[in-house]
Every structure is written in C-alpha cells, then in structure tokens.
Design a protein around this motif. Structure first.
Motif, PDB file in Angstrom:
ATOM      1  N   ALA A   1      30.762  31.201  46.307  1.00  0.00           N
ATOM      2  CA  ALA A   1      31.384  31.076  47.627  1.00  0.00           C
ATOM      3  C   ALA A   1      32.769  31.710  47.687  1.00  0.00           C
ATOM      4  O   ALA A   1      33.230  32.118  48.760  1.00  0.00           O
ATOM      5  N   THR A   2      33.448  31.792  46.549  1.00  0.00           N
ATOM      6  CA  THR A   2      34.815  32.338  46.534  1.00  0.00           C
ATOM      7  C   THR A   2      34.911  33.678  45.813  1.00  0.00           C
ATOM      8  O   THR A   2      35.993  34.254  45.737  1.00  0.00           O
ATOM      9  N   ARG A   3      33.800  34.178  45.274  1.00  0.00           N
ATOM     10  CA  ARG A   3      33.843  35.397  44.450  1.00  0.00           C
ATOM     11  C   ARG A   3      34.348  36.604  45.237  1.00  0.00           C
ATOM     12  O   ARG A   3      35.175  37.377  44.746  1.00  0.00           O
TER      13      ARG A   3
ATOM     14  N   TRP B   1      38.535  40.518  46.075  1.00  0.00           N
ATOM     15  CA  TRP B   1      39.336  41.221  47.088  1.00  0.00           C
ATOM     16  C   TRP B   1      40.824  41.151  46.755  1.00  0.00           C
ATOM     17  O   TRP B   1      41.552  42.128  46.907  1.00  0.00           O
ATOM     18  N   MET B   2      41.269  39.994  46.276  1.00  0.00           N
ATOM     19  CA  MET B   2      42.682  39.815  45.957  1.00  0.00           C
ATOM     20  C   MET B   2      43.119  40.704  44.800  1.00  0.00           C
ATOM     21  O   MET B   2      44.315  40.969  44.630  1.00  0.00           O
ATOM     22  N   LEU B   3      42.148  41.187  44.017  1.00  0.00           N
ATOM     23  CA  LEU B   3      42.470  42.011  42.856  1.00  0.00           C
ATOM     24  C   LEU B   3      42.441  43.509  43.160  1.00  0.00           C
ATOM     25  O   LEU B   3      42.732  44.322  42.281  1.00  0.00           O
ATOM     26  N   LEU B   4      42.116  43.876  44.404  1.00  0.00           N
ATOM     27  CA  LEU B   4      42.071  45.287  44.767  1.00  0.00           C
ATOM     28  C   LEU B   4      43.478  45.854  44.929  1.00  0.00           C
ATOM     29  O   LEU B   4      44.462  45.108  44.988  1.00  0.00           O
ATOM     30  N   GLU B   5      43.569  47.185  45.013  1.00  0.00           N
ATOM     31  CA  GLU B   5      44.860  47.835  45.209  1.00  0.00           C
ATOM     32  C   GLU B   5      45.469  47.418  46.544  1.00  0.00           C
ATOM     33  O   GLU B   5      44.759  47.263  47.546  1.00  0.00           O
TER      34      GLU B   5
ATOM     35  N   ILE C   1      46.874  29.835  36.363  1.00  0.00           N
ATOM     36  CA  ILE C   1      46.548  31.118  37.002  1.00  0.00           C
ATOM     37  C   ILE C   1      45.211  31.637  36.501  1.00  0.00           C
ATOM     38  O   ILE C   1      44.346  32.052  37.283  1.00  0.00           O
ATOM     39  N   ALA C   2      45.026  31.620  35.178  1.00  0.00           N
ATOM     40  CA  ALA C   2      43.780  32.123  34.585  1.00  0.00           C
ATOM     41  C   ALA C   2      42.586  31.276  35.016  1.00  0.00           C
ATOM     42  O   ALA C   2      41.504  31.803  35.316  1.00  0.00           O
ATOM     43  N   LEU C   3      42.766  29.947  35.071  1.00  0.00           N
ATOM     44  CA  LEU C   3      41.675  29.052  35.454  1.00  0.00           C
ATOM     45  C   LEU C   3      41.272  29.259  36.911  1.00  0.00           C
ATOM     46  O   LEU C   3      40.074  29.328  37.234  1.00  0.00           O
ATOM     47  N   ILE C   4      42.253  29.376  37.796  1.00  0.00           N
ATOM     48  CA  ILE C   4      41.957  29.580  39.217  1.00  0.00           C
ATOM     49  C   ILE C   4      41.195  30.886  39.424  1.00  0.00           C
ATOM     50  O   ILE C   4      40.215  30.944  40.178  1.00  0.00           O
ATOM     51  N   GLN C   5      41.650  31.936  38.730  1.00  0.00           N
ATOM     52  CA  GLN C   5      40.978  33.225  38.872  1.00  0.00           C
ATOM     53  C   GLN C   5      39.550  33.170  38.320  1.00  0.00           C
ATOM     54  O   GLN C   5      38.612  33.694  38.925  1.00  0.00           O
ATOM     55  N   ALA C   6      39.389  32.530  37.164  1.00  0.00           N
ATOM     56  CA  ALA C   6      38.057  32.425  36.556  1.00  0.00           C
ATOM     57  C   ALA C   6      37.107  31.639  37.452  1.00  0.00           C
ATOM     58  O   ALA C   6      35.948  32.043  37.660  1.00  0.00           O
ATOM     59  N   LEU C   7      37.566  30.524  37.998  1.00  0.00           N
ATOM     60  CA  LEU C   7      36.732  29.723  38.896  1.00  0.00           C
ATOM     61  C   LEU C   7      36.441  30.487  40.185  1.00  0.00           C
ATOM     62  O   LEU C   7      35.327  30.405  40.731  1.00  0.00           O
ATOM     63  N   GLY C   8      37.451  31.228  40.657  1.00  0.00           N
ATOM     64  CA  GLY C   8      37.259  31.995  41.886  1.00  0.00           C
ATOM     65  C   GLY C   8      36.149  33.012  41.755  1.00  0.00           C
ATOM     66  O   GLY C   8      35.369  33.239  42.693  1.00  0.00           O
ATOM     67  N   ILE C   9      36.059  33.644  40.587  1.00  0.00           N
ATOM     68  CA  ILE C   9      35.014  34.638  40.352  1.00  0.00           C
ATOM     69  C   ILE C   9      33.677  33.972  40.033  1.00  0.00           C
ATOM     70  O   ILE C   9      32.615  34.456  40.434  1.00  0.00           O
TER      71      ILE C   9
END
Length: 241
Positions: free
Chosen positions: A49-51, A56-60, A37-45
């Motif tokens: 291209a995926t940032r 957006w997925m972390l918004l309310e 989970i942590a790795l996917i989120q870190a790579l996403g940010i």
C-alpha cells in the motif's frame, strides 16, 4: 580490539554527555534516528500500500534528494563558519583547515546532488558537456568512470566515519574525530554501500539490485545528515568546553 576501537552504545552515550554537552533527548535522537529512518523506508517499500509512495520519494528532485541537498549545503556552510571561528580559540591551524576543507567538500557534493541548480534554474547543459554526461546534465557524477560507481564513494565515506571513531582514542586526532554516538549512522552507510559494491561483481537478483539502487538515495541522505551532525557535535563540544 573491536571494543577498544569502537566504544559500545553505553560508552558513546556517556561520552556524548561529557565531551559534547548533549541533552538526553538530543542523544536519543542522534542514536536512534538512523535505525528509525532505515526501518520506515524498509517498511514503506515492503508494504504494497505504501510502496509506490516510498519509491516516489526516492526519485530525483523529490523529498529525499532535496533533504540530502539541504543537509549537505547547510553542513558545508556550518563547517566553514566553524573553521573561521576556531581562529579565535587558538587551536592549531591544521584543525581549522580540516573543517574548512570538509565544508567545501560538503558544498561541492551538495551542489552536485542538484546538478548545480540546473533542475531549478532551468538552464541548458552545454553541448560539449552533454555529449560526455550520461544523463545530459551539468554535473560530474554522471561522467564516464563515475556514473554507476557512487557506491564506492558512499562506502569510502562510511568507512572514513568508522575510522574517525577509532581515531578518537588518539589525543592528536580527538579534536576532529568522529563522535562515537554516530557509529550507527556510519555502520548502516558502510553496510549498504558494501552490499551494493558486492552486488556489482556478484549479482544477487535483478529486483534486489533495483531496490539497492533506489535506496542508495536514502543512504546519500543519511550521509548528508551524518555530516551535518558531525559538525554540529564538534561545535557543541567547543561551546560546552
């Protein structure tokens, strides 16, 4: 001393098979999930291209917050039902009260996560409450003194989980101790919250602070998932005994 209090991965792996009756695949999922989970989120940010999608997925009211609510809500109900069923096992009432209280706390935190359904039911915040709440919502965590200090609650949860693992060495606490297989979950939660708290007093960088605030939503989700897994593993422990 550290090895005595906190079992290593191999010991946690073996213990989860005996005390909790988990299959090898279940153990792998529990052990590796927080890192994935942590790795996917870190790579996403990190990847341009995926940032935008990752943030957006972390918004309310977006996927991460909704998953947090679901995990906390189901975990809370699960813990309360488990506490009720323990009365038939002859376990001391203090253990039953612990799981009952734990379930109630999870439900309260889960409802706070969605402002008690305000975003879905579309009801207005009472005027007296709106004047107190920094975001004009019907919740407690945005009141003065709590707003902006959630990292300390996250840190408290993470440390409580680590202490709970250490307490598993004491027979008296073993029926409610944190399963050692959850060590990675509580370690990541504690480290992130600790760095976030440190950043309050010694700001590292403005952009770093922004990402810490955003990824705190993911850590809250990990808290919900870890809480659910904690109850689930104890249910499995009793059923496999």
């Amino acid at each position: 001393m550290t090895r005595y209090l906190f079992p290593g991965p191999l010991s946690a792996w073996r213990g989860s098979s005996g005390a909790f009756g988990l299959t090898p695949n279940e153990r792998r999922i529990v052990l590796l999930s927080p890192w994935i989970i942590a790795l996917i989120q870190a790579l996403g940010i990190a990847v341009p291209a995926t940032r935008k999608l990752a943030l957006w997925m972390l918004l309310e009211n977006r996927p991460v917050e909704m998953l947090t609510f679901v995990a906390l809500f189901i975990g809370g109900l699960y813990s309360m039902v488990f506490a009720w069923k323990l009365r038939d096992t002859g376990e001391p009432i203090l253990y039953r009260l612990f799981f009952l209280l734990f379930g109630v706390i999870l439900l309260l935190i889960g409802m706070e996560e969605i402002s008690w359904g305000q975003q879905f039911l579309r009801f207005d915040t009472p005027e007296s409450w709106m004047n107190l709440n920094s975001q004009g919502e019907t919740n407690l965590h945005n009141l003065p003194g709590l707003q902006g200090n959630s990292e300390y609650m996250r840190l408290g949860f993470g440390l409580a989980g680590l202490i709970g693992i250490a307490l598993g060495r004491i027979p008296l606490f073993r029926p409610i101790a944190t399963p050692a297989l959850l060590f990675s979950w509580f370690l990541i939660i504690s480290v992130h919250a600790g760095v976030d708290a440190y950043n309050d007093f010694h700001p590292i960088q403005e952009q770093f602070d922004y990402y810490m605030q955003r990824t705190s939503e993911l850590v809250e989700c990990m808290i919900g998932l870890a809480a659910f897994l904690y109850v689930w593993m104890h249910v499995r422990a009793r059923s496999s005994a």
